[in-house]
Design a protein around this motif. Sequence first.
Motif, short mmCIF file in Angstrom:
data_model
loop_
_atom_site.label_atom_id
_atom_site.label_comp_id
_atom_site.label_asym_id
_atom_site.label_seq_id
_atom_site.Cartn_x
_atom_site.Cartn_y
_atom_site.Cartn_z
N ASP A 57 0.84 -1.19 0.00
CA ASP A 57 0.00 0.00 0.00
C ASP A 57 0.88 1.26 0.00
O ASP A 57 1.71 1.43 0.90
N TYR A 58 0.72 2.09 -1.00
CA TYR A 58 1.51 3.31 -1.14
C TYR A 58 0.68 4.57 -0.88
O TYR A 58 1.10 5.66 -1.25
N THR A 59 -0.49 4.42 -0.27
CA THR A 59 -1.40 5.55 -0.07
C THR A 59 -0.72 6.71 0.64
O THR A 59 -0.90 7.87 0.24
N ASP A 60 0.05 6.42 1.67
CA ASP A 60 0.67 7.49 2.46
C ASP A 60 1.63 8.34 1.64
O ASP A 60 1.55 9.57 1.64
N VAL A 61 2.51 7.70 0.89
CA VAL A 61 3.51 8.46 0.13
C VAL A 61 2.85 9.18 -1.05
O VAL A 61 3.26 10.29 -1.42
N ALA A 71 1.42 8.37 -9.94
CA ALA A 71 0.00 8.41 -9.56
C ALA A 71 -0.67 9.65 -10.11
O ALA A 71 -0.09 10.74 -10.13
N SER A 72 -1.89 9.46 -10.58
CA SER A 72 -2.73 10.58 -11.03
C SER A 72 -4.07 10.44 -10.32
O SER A 72 -4.24 9.59 -9.45
N ILE A 73 -5.00 11.25 -10.71
CA ILE A 73 -6.34 11.19 -10.11
C ILE A 73 -7.00 9.85 -10.41
O ILE A 73 -7.68 9.28 -9.57
N LYS A 74 -6.74 9.31 -11.60
CA LYS A 74 -7.43 8.10 -12.04
C LYS A 74 -6.56 6.85 -12.14
O LYS A 74 -7.08 5.76 -12.28
N LYS A 75 -5.23 7.02 -12.12
CA LYS A 75 -4.35 5.88 -12.41
C LYS A 75 -3.21 5.79 -11.42
O LYS A 75 -2.87 6.77 -10.75
N GLN A 76 -2.61 4.61 -11.39
CA GLN A 76 -1.42 4.40 -10.57
C GLN A 76 -0.58 3.32 -11.23
O GLN A 76 -1.11 2.31 -11.71
N LEU A 77 0.72 3.52 -11.27
CA LEU A 77 1.65 2.56 -11.84
C LEU A 77 2.87 2.46 -10.93
O LEU A 77 3.46 3.49 -10.58
N VAL A 78 3.22 1.26 -10.56
CA VAL A 78 4.45 1.04 -9.77
C VAL A 78 5.52 0.53 -10.72
O VAL A 78 5.32 -0.47 -11.43
N THR A 79 6.64 1.22 -10.75
CA THR A 79 7.73 0.88 -11.65
C THR A 79 9.04 1.04 -10.89
O THR A 79 9.05 1.11 -9.66
N ASN A 80 10.15 1.12 -11.59
CA ASN A 80 11.45 1.42 -10.98
C ASN A 80 12.32 2.07 -12.04
O ASN A 80 11.95 2.14 -13.21
N ILE A 81 13.48 2.56 -11.63
CA ILE A 81 14.31 3.30 -12.58
C ILE A 81 14.88 2.38 -13.66
O ILE A 81 15.09 2.82 -14.80
N GLU A 82 15.10 1.12 -13.35
CA GLU A 82 15.58 0.20 -14.38
C GLU A 82 14.58 0.09 -15.53
O GLU A 82 14.96 0.04 -16.70
N GLU A 83 13.29 0.10 -15.21
CA GLU A 83 12.25 0.04 -16.24
C GLU A 83 12.08 1.39 -16.94
O GLU A 83 11.84 1.45 -18.14
N LEU A 84 12.21 2.48 -16.18
CA LEU A 84 12.03 3.82 -16.75
C LEU A 84 13.20 4.26 -17.61
O LEU A 84 13.04 5.07 -18.52
N CYS A 141 10.75 4.07 -1.06
CA CYS A 141 10.01 4.23 -2.32
C CYS A 141 9.89 5.72 -2.64
O CYS A 141 10.20 6.57 -1.81
N MET A 142 9.42 6.00 -3.84
CA MET A 142 9.24 7.37 -4.30
C MET A 142 7.92 7.47 -5.05
O MET A 142 7.61 6.62 -5.88
N ALA A 143 7.15 8.52 -4.75
CA ALA A 143 5.90 8.77 -5.47
C ALA A 143 6.02 10.08 -6.23
O ALA A 143 6.60 11.05 -5.73
N ILE A 144 5.46 10.10 -7.44
CA ILE A 144 5.45 11.29 -8.29
C ILE A 144 4.01 11.51 -8.74
O ILE A 144 3.38 10.60 -9.29
N THR A 145 3.49 12.71 -8.49
CA THR A 145 2.09 12.98 -8.78
C THR A 145 1.89 14.34 -9.45
O THR A 145 2.71 15.24 -9.32
N ALA A 146 0.78 14.43 -10.12
CA ALA A 146 0.26 15.70 -10.64
C ALA A 146 -1.25 15.57 -10.60
O ALA A 146 -1.79 14.48 -10.78
N LYS A 147 -1.92 16.66 -10.33
CA LYS A 147 -3.38 16.62 -10.22
C LYS A 147 -4.00 16.67 -11.61
O LYS A 147 -4.47 17.71 -12.06
N GLN A 148 -3.95 15.54 -12.28
CA GLN A 148 -4.49 15.39 -13.62
C GLN A 148 -4.95 13.95 -13.79
O GLN A 148 -4.68 13.11 -12.95
N ASP A 149 -5.62 13.66 -14.90
CA ASP A 149 -6.12 12.31 -15.14
C ASP A 149 -5.03 11.34 -15.56
O ASP A 149 -5.09 10.15 -15.26
N GLU A 150 -4.03 11.83 -16.28
CA GLU A 150 -2.97 10.96 -16.80
C GLU A 150 -1.78 10.93 -15.86
O GLU A 150 -1.57 11.86 -15.07
N LEU A 151 -0.99 9.88 -15.95
CA LEU A 151 0.22 9.77 -15.15
C LEU A 151 1.23 10.83 -15.58
O LEU A 151 1.21 11.31 -16.72
#
Length: 132
Positions: free
Chosen positions: A2-6, A108-121, A74-84
């Motif tokens: 659960d990443y809700t807090d971050v 994370a966005s308003i509608k979506k969430q994706l867990v990844t890592n820097i190796e994938e990014l 962990c690290m979370a990156i957000t913007a208040k929009q529909d897309e990631l």
Amino acid sequence: MDYTDVIEKALQACEHAYAPYSRFCVGACLKMKDGSYICGANVENASYGLTSCAERNALFAAYSQGYRKQDIQCMAITAKQDELCPPCGACRQVMAELLEQHTPIILASIKKQLVTNIEELMPMAFTAKEFL
């Protein structure tokens, strides 16, 4: 996991962004293994190349406080929009050096969430190992 807090803390960090030009506010939050959180928001500049992204601001703040990559849970990156809001290339390069390869990165966005890592990014990242 659960990443809700971050994610919530990253969303709160968006409120501190200084984005008078793009009006695009981004927040990032690092959850540290000791239970603390370190946040960053984007800070724009009229000379756009001097703008600093939320991701780099959070990571630089953590390192300035003495933390290192092994301290980051962990690290979370957000913007208040529909897309990631994936990190830009400059942030990916910094993340490749300052995060462990498999540290969870939550986009994370308003509608979506994706867990990844820097190796994938950023596969085949240019890192300090090229100098050693």
